[in-house]
Design an enzyme around this catalytic site. Structure first.
Site, PDB file in Angstrom:
ATOM      1  N   GLY A  74      72.862  59.151   6.869  1.00 55.52           N
ATOM      2  CA  GLY A  74      73.730  58.809   5.730  1.00 55.52           C
ATOM      3  C   GLY A  74      74.422  60.052   5.203  1.00 55.52           C
ATOM      4  CB  SER A  75      74.987  63.118   6.891  1.00 57.34           C
ATOM      5  OG  SER A  75      75.184  62.517   8.156  1.00 57.34           O
ATOM      6  CB  THR A  76      79.915  60.309   6.142  1.00 59.84           C
ATOM      7  OG1 THR A  76      79.316  59.042   5.880  1.00 59.84           O
ATOM      8  CG2 THR A  76      79.866  60.617   7.626  1.00 59.84           C
ATOM      9  N   GLY A  80      73.539  62.837   0.994  1.00 64.41           N
ATOM     10  CA  GLY A  80      73.365  63.220   2.398  1.00 64.41           C
ATOM     11  C   GLY A  80      74.360  64.290   2.811  1.00 64.41           C
ATOM     12  CE1 TYR A 217      68.482  52.339  -3.792  1.00 67.42           C
ATOM     13  CE2 TYR A 217      67.460  52.593  -5.942  1.00 67.42           C
ATOM     14  CZ  TYR A 217      68.079  53.146  -4.843  1.00 67.42           C
ATOM     15  OH  TYR A 217      68.279  54.504  -4.772  1.00 67.42           O
TER      16      TYR A 217
END
Ligand code: NAP
Length: 325
Positions: A74-76, A80, A217
């Protein structure tokens, strides 16, 4: 000892020495309890200073301590991306794993030109479940993986449980829950063989309190915290660091639904600011919010009655719901 009592007066006077002794014992118990509370607080404050401030004064050799490559899911965007940039700034090569190919290419290019490190990308939609891990495993091969950041997470805009689609229920299970042990399974065996490495699992302050309207969540985040705590004990003498990070609000796409969680403020971190603080805590704390104002929030949260916190959140989300209509 037998008490011989002739009158009420005599009875009370006979009891006086016992009361005196009891008073003495109570005073000692009170002093011990008060002392332990004060020592506990002092320890918390000192430890907080060590984890959040002292840790930032020292340069860290992440490549030497853990390995050359960091994998961030989840690094974009958001936290992240903040982690990926922060780890690259410390000289680590970055393997970005995320959903959108164009964003992956853009962020990888940004990191290469800004920090002069190597990057690799894997397009993977974690909501698809088991099928994505084979391709990720291929990209891990031949890389000295030092750090894994299990960051990917999703939040459906807060709503009542029955308004959540079945697809979103399964996506929650695949993205927020299964990705954490599944990614860990891919890197941990090699880290154990080398006797070094770090796994950072991004949970949330929500792990502490079940929140109405964010019911799935917060439950998934309790899973992440619980899983991480168990792993820490299993592998405590392996040389591998396993860290649980439980942030409060960070100004990312995830918190756009409500201004007070999104607009940068004392207790709402920017993604880069958050990541800089959180990365510094690695090796200093196995369990942290990653950001000191969030730690203050956590203490306030734990000191408040749980039902009150839950009721307050219910009111906040009910008000948001009314605003929509
Ligand atoms: N923001 C907060 O206040 C906060 C607080 C506590 C904990 N956290 C936790 O921190 C983590 C990161 O949150 P964030 O706020 O940074 O989120 P975000 O801004 O929404 O970013 C999420 C990242 O994950 C990627 N992603 C989302 N769904 C994916 C999927 N199905 N497969 C692959 N990649 C996917 C997104 O890719 P795309 O760019 O393609 O969408 C994006 O790069 C989460 O685990 C969250 O629970 C956040």
């Amino acid at each position: 000892m037998e008490l011989v009592v002739n009158s009420a007066k005599e009875f009370w006077s006979e009891l006086v020495p016992y009361w005196r002794r009891a008073e003495g014992v109570l005073a000692v118990v009170g002093l011990c309890y008060g002392g332990s509370v004060v020592v506990g607080w002092l320890w918390q404050v000192t430890n907080g200073i060590r984890v959040h401030f002292w840790s930032r004064l020292w340069k860290k050799d992440l490549v030497g301590n853990y390995g050359k490559w960091a994998v961030v899911t989840g690094s974009t965007d958001g936290i992240g991306k903040g982690y990926a940039r922060q780890l690259a700034s410390k000289g680590m090569n970055i393997l970005l794993v995320s959903r959108t190919q164009t964003k992956l290419e853009r962020v990888a290019q940004e990191i290469r030109s800004e920090y002069g490190v190597e990057t690799d990308i894997v397009q993977a939609d974690f909501s698809l479940g088991r099928s994505v891990y084979g391709n990720i495993a291929k990209h891990l091969q031949g890389k000295d993986i030092g750090i894994l950041v299990n960051n990917v997470g999703m939040l459906v805009t807060p709503r009542l449980f029955c308004e959540i689609s079945e697809d979103d229920i399964w996506a929650y299970a695949s993205v927020n829950v299964a990705s954490v042990p599944a990614m860990t399974r891919l890197v941990l065996p090699t880290m154990l063989k080398r006797g070094k490495g770090a796994i950072i699992n991004i949970s949330s302050l929500g792990a502490y309190i079940p929140l109405p309207y964010m019911q799935i969540y917060t439950a998934t985040k309790s899973f992440v915290s619980s899983f991480t705590s168990a792993l820490q004990v299993e592998y405590q003498s392996s040389g591998v660091t396993i860290q649980c990070v439980e942030p409060g609000a960070v100004s990312t796409n995830m918190t756009k639904f409500e201004q007070s969680f999104h607009e940068p403020a004392f207790n709402v971190a920017s993604p880069d600011g958050f990541a800089a603080n959180a990365v510094a805590t690695l090796g200093y704390s196995d369990h942290t919010t990653g950001f000191w104002p969030h730690s203050i929030q956590l203490y306030a949260l734990l000191a408040s009655p749980r039902w009150l916190v839950m009721r307050n959140f219910l009111q906040v989300f009910e008000a948001l719901e009314k605003k929509k209509t």
